[in-house]
Design an enzyme around this catalytic site. Structure first.
Site, PDB file in Angstrom:
ATOM      1  N   GLY B  76       0.599  -1.122  -0.035  1.00  0.00           N
ATOM      2  CA  GLY B  76      -0.596   0.501   0.200  1.00  0.00           C
ATOM      3  C   GLY B  76       0.959   1.764  -0.345  1.00  0.00           C
ATOM      4  O   GLY B  76       0.238   2.605  -0.112  1.00  0.00           O
ATOM      5  N   ASN B 104      -6.775  -9.478  -1.415  1.00  0.00           N
ATOM      6  CA  ASN B 104      -6.998  -8.408  -0.282  1.00  0.00           C
ATOM      7  C   ASN B 104      -6.358  -7.298  -0.385  1.00  0.00           C
ATOM      8  O   ASN B 104      -6.295  -6.340   0.390  1.00  0.00           O
ATOM      9  CB  ASN B 104      -7.098  -8.995   0.423  1.00  0.00           C
ATOM     10  N   ARG B 108      -6.033  -1.084  -2.219  1.00  0.00           N
ATOM     11  CA  ARG B 108      -5.124   0.024  -2.006  1.00  0.00           C
ATOM     12  C   ARG B 108      -4.274  -0.544  -2.835  1.00  0.00           C
ATOM     13  O   ARG B 108      -2.936   0.520  -2.363  1.00  0.00           O
ATOM     14  CB  ARG B 108      -4.354  -0.406  -0.368  1.00  0.00           C
ATOM     15  N   LYS B 121       4.650  -9.974  -6.385  1.00  0.00           N
ATOM     16  CA  LYS B 121       4.034  -8.862  -6.593  1.00  0.00           C
ATOM     17  C   LYS B 121       4.897  -7.784  -7.173  1.00  0.00           C
ATOM     18  O   LYS B 121       5.404  -6.723  -7.528  1.00  0.00           O
ATOM     19  CB  LYS B 121       4.052  -8.222  -4.737  1.00  0.00           C
ATOM     20  N   ASN B 166       5.885  -4.262   8.994  1.00  0.00           N
ATOM     21  CA  ASN B 166       5.990  -5.555   9.795  1.00  0.00           C
ATOM     22  C   ASN B 166       7.584  -4.716  10.718  1.00  0.00           C
ATOM     23  O   ASN B 166       8.416  -4.089  10.465  1.00  0.00           O
ATOM     24  CB  ASN B 166       6.590  -6.152  10.254  1.00  0.00           C
ATOM     25  N   CYS B 205      18.457   8.463  13.959  1.00  0.00           N
ATOM     26  CA  CYS B 205      17.720   7.475  13.441  1.00  0.00           C
ATOM     27  C   CYS B 205      16.662   7.091  13.906  1.00  0.00           C
ATOM     28  O   CYS B 205      16.637   7.297  14.895  1.00  0.00           O
ATOM     29  CB  CYS B 205      19.166   6.156  13.032  1.00  0.00           C
ATOM     30  N   CYS B 208      17.356   5.858  17.666  1.00  0.00           N
ATOM     31  CA  CYS B 208      17.209   6.485  18.429  1.00  0.00           C
ATOM     32  C   CYS B 208      15.894   7.223  18.900  1.00  0.00           C
ATOM     33  O   CYS B 208      15.887   7.473  19.973  1.00  0.00           O
ATOM     34  CB  CYS B 208      17.918   8.016  17.525  1.00  0.00           C
ATOM     35  N   CYS B 222      -1.950  -5.116   8.385  1.00  0.00           N
ATOM     36  CA  CYS B 222      -3.821  -4.234   8.635  1.00  0.00           C
ATOM     37  C   CYS B 222      -4.629  -5.602   7.967  1.00  0.00           C
ATOM     38  O   CYS B 222      -5.796  -4.883   8.159  1.00  0.00           O
ATOM     39  CB  CYS B 222      -2.930  -4.515   6.800  1.00  0.00           C
ATOM     40  N   CYS B 280      23.347   6.322  20.716  1.00  0.00           N
ATOM     41  CA  CYS B 280      22.303   4.861  20.132  1.00  0.00           C
ATOM     42  C   CYS B 280      23.484   4.190  19.958  1.00  0.00           C
ATOM     43  O   CYS B 280      24.597   4.471  19.852  1.00  0.00           O
ATOM     44  CB  CYS B 280      21.695   6.130  18.888  1.00  0.00           C
ATOM     45  N   CYS B 391     -13.275 -18.010  16.125  1.00  0.00           N
ATOM     46  CA  CYS B 391     -12.788 -16.742  15.004  1.00  0.00           C
ATOM     47  C   CYS B 391     -12.814 -17.085  14.027  1.00  0.00           C
ATOM     48  O   CYS B 391     -13.425 -18.267  13.130  1.00  0.00           O
ATOM     49  CB  CYS B 391     -11.757 -16.186  16.540  1.00  0.00           C
TER      50      CYS B 391
HETATM   51 ZN   LIG Z   1      20.567   6.623  15.858  1.00  0.00          ZN
END
Ligand SMILES: [Zn+2]
Lengths: 102, 436
Positions: B76, B104, B108, B121, B166, B205, B208, B222, B280, B391
């Site tokens: 998307g 599905n 989008r 894809k 993800n 980043c 950070c 989604c 960091c 479910c």
């Molecule tokens: Zn960083």
């Protein structure tokens, strides 16, 4: 009242999915002026007064859980001293849960 | 002619058409006239409307032509981002995605179409992008980006787009970009909302800002939360815009700032992020991470947005769809069927006589009281009763059984769930049932 603090009017917003833990996205709050309000005190107040359930999805220890950003007047709380920041009248505190979908 | 023969013939004809078009393109390219400014007549005509913009001009167009952008995820976010980058004449686009097109996706992920269902894809996206602009060099990578291959690919490009779905891949990409010194344009979306920022470019980043990954149970994908094409598309288009600004060396890049988009109120909000963290672990002064790590382990989550199959219950606490079918038909004992999907899903389809108590409500007083009330009404006094929980795929139903067993302390109430949920029902019992 013997303290020197006035009641504190602020706005608290939840977005990015964080609002699912609460009743409303946007909350106009009038906090009692018994003592100074820091962001940390506000976190616990929110947990005790606004959170519907599952506090572990909002707090971890005495701060927000990883993946939630705290912004005061659209600035990262890291720039403001995090939990030590002293709230001022008309501050807007925004809790953003980060999104990962795409 | 039957359906399969016809499909085969169409595929063969498309291939022939593609080959002939390629030949034609090569013949035409040989005739291109290059002007002194460095652009061909065709390019001048094609990009004239953006060359006229002062920030771009001929110099900017040449910069775009010489640049390369890697898009991670052809979903998307990646589809609209790729469309605008290819339209604008970026010289080289790489697209990574391990997945195939499913029906599905089509609301989008608009580079794909009905004819690309079950096609990879990246292959589908490459075909669509080449139709738009055949002069752009497109490299498809049908693979899962991981610690073994990320650096080798990322280092070949100027700008990287995080268009993934993800958390694990987001940390992987961040680290790969820091280690190779590439700017990362990061987009994400869910429902009506989107977020956008640029990491590792004159600012923080990803680590950070988010040193610790979120607990897996707080992450919604989604497939569960839902997403609007126009909302995620808005962020994808903006990712293309930020990538072009970086290539054009413009000053207003969204680094150190986070754009929050709420489509329900058409609200764009720009918030100021913390600066680069000196401590960091990856981009700080004394960084301790000098190579890619295991990000699925670090995030305690898989590097895709598919739902893993849970196994929380014993075999005796579960029914297959066929067993449930038989059991419901025999009707020797009364039973209660609790469907724990969301109201929206329940509206799409449901089994006869099922009662909807969404999983999010089960452990709350209201939901729990509703279940007890239904049990009471279906039951004669203290006789035995079966409670069956269903479910979508058989994950939430197991969690719900665990919760209900804790709340209802009655040996005569036998609580079980249906393995594989509504999906398994559609597959193995009622083929007319929808799958979503
Ligand atoms: Zn960083």
């Amino acid at each position: 009242m013997t303290s020197g603090y006035k009641d504190l009017s602020i706005t608290v917003e939840f977005r990015g999915g964080a609002e699912l833990l609460f009743e409303k996205k946007k909350n106009e709050l009038n906090l009692p002026g018994d003592e100074e309000w820091t962001l940390r005190r506000l976190l616990f107040w929110i947990r005790d007064n606004l959170l519907k359930d599952r506090p572990e999805l909002f707090l971890l220890g005495d701060t927000v859980r990883p993946g939630i950003l705290v912004l005061v007047n659209d600035e990262d709380w890291e720039l403001l001293g995090q939990g030590e920041y002293k709230l001022k009248p008309r501050d807007t505190v925004l809790f953003i849960s980060t999104l990962h979908g795409g | 002619m039957n359906e399969e023969e016809l499909i085969r013939e169409i595929v063969a004809l498309r291939k022939t058409l593609r080959e002939k078009k390629d030949t034609l393109r090569r013949l035409q390219r040989d005739k291109h006239v290059v002007q002194e400014c460095g652009l061909t007549n065709e390019e001048i005509g094609r990009y004239s409307r953006q060359i006229l913009v002062p920030e771009i001009g001929v110099k900017g167009q040449l910069k775009l032509k010489k640049s390369s952008v890697l898009i991670v995820g052809a979903g998307g976010l990646g589809c609209p981002a790729a469309l605008y980058l290819v339209g604008a004449g970026i010289g080289h686009i790489g697209i990574i995605d391990y997945d195939e097109v499913e029906i599905n996706n089509l609301h989008r992920q608009l580079l794909h179409s009905e004819e690309s269902i079950r096609v990879s894809k990246v292959v589908s996206a490459t075909a669509a992008l080449t139709r738009l602009n055949s002069s752009v060099n497109i490299t498809p990578y049908k693979m899962q980006l991981d610690s073994s291959n990320a650096l080798g690919i990322v280092k070949q490009y100027d700008v990287i787009l995080d268009a993934t779905d993800n958390v694990a891949t987001r940390y992987l990409l961040n680290d790969a970009c820091v280690l190779t010194g590439k700017p990362l344009v990061s987009g994400s979306a869910l429902k009506f909302e989107g977020q956008l920022t640029v990491y590792n470019y004159r600012g923080p980043c990803y680590r950070c800002v988010f040193p610790t990954p979120p607990p897996p149970e707080t992450v919604t994908n989604c497939g569960d939360g839902g997403v609007l094409g126009a909302a995620v598309g808005t962020i994808g288009v903006l990712q293309a815009l930020e990538a072009m600004k970086i290539i054009l060396e413009m000053s207003g890049v969204l680094a150190g700032r986070l754009l929050l988009f709420d489509g329900t109120e058409t609200l764009f909000r720009n918030v100021k992020l913390r600066p680069k963290n000196q401590n960091c672990l990856i981009c700080g002064d004394n960084s301790t991470i000098d190579k890619l790590i295991d990000y699925e382990e670090f995030c305690r989550a898989k590097a895709n947005d598919k739902n893993p199959g849970l196994k929380l219950l014993k075999e005796s606490e579960r029914l297959s769809v066929k067993e449930y079918h038989k059991f419901a038909d025999s009707s020797a004992t009364s039973h209660v069927l609790i469907d724990v999907r969301s109201h929206e899903e329940f509206e799409i389809c449901k089994l006869p006589n099922s009662i909807n108590v969404p999983f999010t409500q089960i452990s709350k007083p209201n939901g729990h009281a509703l279940v007890e009330q239904v049990i009471r009404s279906m039951r004669n006094g203290d006789t035995r009763i079966d409670v069956i929980v269903i479910c979508r795929r058989g994950n939430d139903s197991q969690k719900a059984v665990k919760i209900l067993k804790g709340l209802i302390n009655d040996e005569a109430v036998n609580i079980r769930d249906v393995i594989g949920g509504i999906h398994a029902w559609a597959k193995n019992v009622d083929p007319t049932f929808p799958i979503y």
